[in-house]
Design a protein around this motif. Structure first.
Motif, short mmCIF file in Angstrom:
data_model
loop_
_atom_site.label_atom_id
_atom_site.label_comp_id
_atom_site.label_asym_id
_atom_site.label_seq_id
_atom_site.Cartn_x
_atom_site.Cartn_y
_atom_site.Cartn_z
N ASP A 53 47.17 36.88 38.44
CA ASP A 53 47.05 38.04 37.54
C ASP A 53 47.54 37.70 36.14
N GLU A 54 48.67 36.99 36.05
CA GLU A 54 49.20 36.62 34.73
C GLU A 54 48.26 35.67 34.01
N ILE A 70 43.82 34.81 29.93
CA ILE A 70 42.44 34.39 29.67
C ILE A 70 41.66 35.53 29.04
N LEU A 71 41.73 36.71 29.64
CA LEU A 71 40.94 37.85 29.18
C LEU A 71 41.33 38.31 27.78
N ILE A 125 33.64 34.34 30.71
CA ILE A 125 34.39 34.91 29.59
C ILE A 125 34.85 33.82 28.63
N MET A 126 35.37 32.73 29.18
CA MET A 126 35.83 31.64 28.30
C MET A 126 34.67 31.00 27.55
N ALA A 127 33.50 30.97 28.16
CA ALA A 127 32.32 30.42 27.48
C ALA A 127 31.79 31.40 26.44
N ASN A 128 31.46 32.60 26.87
CA ASN A 128 30.79 33.56 25.98
C ASN A 128 31.68 34.15 24.91
#
Length: 182
Positions: A57-58, A63-64, A94-97
């Motif tokens: 979760d952390e 990341i988000l 998410i990390m890509a886009n």
């Protein structure tokens, strides 16, 4: 009398051997259980020897919100041995886009393809999923991600998912060498 003694001795010897075998199995079983616990406890240790103390979760939150590439890599390390290929696919996308992280493009491709390659009974990857996977792979190549470049080179070399093309394969091999030498 001697035969009775020998028979009794052989019986005792056989009983002792059976006892030792049973004890060996019990010890082996206990060791394997302890080893499994040890492996699961150590599964959070990275290749560099640093322990990943943060929960999923952390890491996911980092990341988000921030596009934290270290948290992203740590999440992948924690889920490296997962049976489900693609358990980190959402975070790869998410990390890509959102954050343009080059390795994430390769990981999106890999997650999409791996689910079909490693689950033989699922059949062949559908055309739309393959197209999406190759788009992410090509974007990783544009961003000079070595995993993407090497994979695309191999695909052209073997004629897998793309038309066999040794010229393109050599081109991408040279591109990878150039990047590594910089």
């Amino acid at each position: 009398m001697k035969n009775i003694f020998l028979t009794k001795y052989r019986l005792q010897k056989s009983t002792l051997m059976i006892f030792l075998i049973v004890v060996g199995f019990i010890i082996g079983y206990e060791f394997s259980e302890n080893k499994e616990m040890l492996v699961s406890k150590n599964s959070e240790i990275t290749m560099s020897g640093n322990q990943i103390n943060e929960s999923d979760d952390e890491l996911q939150k980092k990341i988000l919100i921030n596009g934290d590439s270290i948290a992203y890599d740590d999440l992948h390390i924690k889920h490296f041995g997962d049976k489900f290929y693609g358990s980190t696919l959402l975070y790869d996308i998410i990390m890509a886009n959102k954050f343009g992280y080059p390795e994430a493009y390769f990981r999106v491709y890999n997650s999409l393809i791996s689910n079909y390659e490693h689950k033989k009974n699922c059949g062949k990857i559908d055309d739309k999923s393959l197209e999406l996977a190759l788009q992410y792979l090509c974007k990783g190549v544009e961003l000079n991600n070595l995993s993407s470049i090497n994979t695309l080179s191999n695909l052209y070399r073997e004629g897998v998912y793309v038309k066999l093309d040794s010229v393109k394969s050599v081109y991408y091999d040279k591109k990878a060498i150039k990047i590594m030498s910089e």
